[in-house]
Design an enzyme around this catalytic site. Structure first.
Site, PDB file in Angstrom:
ATOM      1  N   GLU A  12       0.806  -1.218   0.000  1.00 52.25           N
ATOM      2  CA  GLU A  12       0.000   0.000   0.000  1.00 52.25           C
ATOM      3  C   GLU A  12       0.839   1.268   0.000  1.00 52.25           C
ATOM      4  O   GLU A  12       0.303   2.350  -0.244  1.00 52.25           O
ATOM      5  CB  GLU A  12      -0.947  -0.004   1.205  1.00 52.25           C
ATOM      6  CG  GLU A  12      -1.999  -1.105   1.132  1.00 52.25           C
ATOM      7  CD  GLU A  12      -2.827  -1.230   2.390  1.00 52.25           C
ATOM      8  OE1 GLU A  12      -3.967  -1.717   2.294  1.00 52.25           O
ATOM      9  OE2 GLU A  12      -2.340  -0.854   3.481  1.00 52.25           O
ATOM     10  N   ASP A 197     -11.625  -5.911  -2.480  1.00 51.84           N
ATOM     11  CA  ASP A 197     -12.517  -7.072  -2.429  1.00 51.84           C
ATOM     12  C   ASP A 197     -13.902  -6.604  -2.017  1.00 51.84           C
ATOM     13  O   ASP A 197     -14.047  -5.576  -1.368  1.00 51.84           O
ATOM     14  CB  ASP A 197     -12.005  -8.121  -1.433  1.00 51.84           C
ATOM     15  CG  ASP A 197     -11.847  -7.553  -0.031  1.00 51.84           C
ATOM     16  OD1 ASP A 197     -12.749  -7.758   0.794  1.00 51.84           O
ATOM     17  OD2 ASP A 197     -10.823  -6.889   0.246  1.00 51.84           O
TER      18      ASP A 197
END
Length: 233
Positions: A12, A197
């Site tokens: 990230e 997701d």
């Protein structure tokens, strides 16, 4: 202005870290902070580690050592709003814990004792994120993000969160802790994450496959926000 940017995982932060000019690294308490300039803005990028405790420790270290004026939390999240798909953006209006319960003492679900029920994101930072979403022509949802020390995978925990927090747009594992610390330090914050997701029974498979997509999209947003801040200086 100095901007603090927080991501939990290596995936990230790596794209942002590689773009920082005159980069220096500070290692403290299991966290790494990378300082320098990005898009003409002074930046302190924190890799905090995963979960609420790591996020709280890292945010505190970032605020104490680097004293940023504002905080942007970047990275990935699981989408609960039906309008969200992989790679879309979620922007916090507020953040709450989904795994805190002191309701026996009269507090709201998710509210920590002696704390606000929710930690509210800064309006100007929300507006900045909205401006960048529009300029990049991205699909985005704004609203409540819930955090807890669990990867939400399966019908039962998902149903519990939706029943308790009907307005929830996304779930992840750090944002409420970051908002909590920013509240304590009176530092403006916003959470701008990309969907890796859709929280369902297969979310662990989707997360592994699409984390890189979410990292690229969230990095795109942070870059756009920093570039806009640089122009507005």
């Amino acid at each position: 202005m100095k901007v603090g940017v927080i991501g939990a995982m290596e995936q990230e932060v790596t794209l942002l870290r590689n773009q920082i000019e005159d980069r220096q690294t500070l290692s403290r308490g299991g966290c790494e902070i990378y300082t320098g300039k990005l898009n003409g803005v002074e930046i302190a990028l924190l890799k905090s580690g995963i979960g609420k405790v790591s996020a709280a420790i890292g945010t505190t270290l970032l605020l104490e050592h680097c004293q940023p004026d504002v905080i942007i939390n970047t990275g990935s999240a699981g989408g609960l709003d039906p309008k969200l798909q992989i790679g879309d953006i979620v922007v916090s209006r507020e953040v709450r814990y989904h795994d805190t319960d002191v309701t026996a003492f009269g507090y709201e679900p998710g509210q920590m004792a002696q704390c606000p029920a929710a930690f509210v994101a800064d309006d100007q930072l929300i507006d900045l994120a909205e401006k960048c979403i529009h300029s990049l022509n991205l699909n985005a949802v704004r609203g409540l993000i819930c955090s807890g020390d669990a990867f939400i995978n399966g019908a039962e925990p998902l149903a519990r969160i939706r029943a308790t927090f009907p307005q929830v747009t996304a779930v992840e594992m750090e944002a409420a802790a970051i908002g909590h610390v920013c509240h304590q330090y009176n530092t403006p914050f916003v959470v701008v994450r990309a969907i890796s997701d859709v929280a369902d029974k297969e979310s662990h498979i989707s997360f592994d496959e699409f984390l890189a997509v979410a990292a690229r999209q969230s990095t795109l947003m942070v870059n756009a926000m920093l570039a806009t801040l640089s122009k507005d200086k």
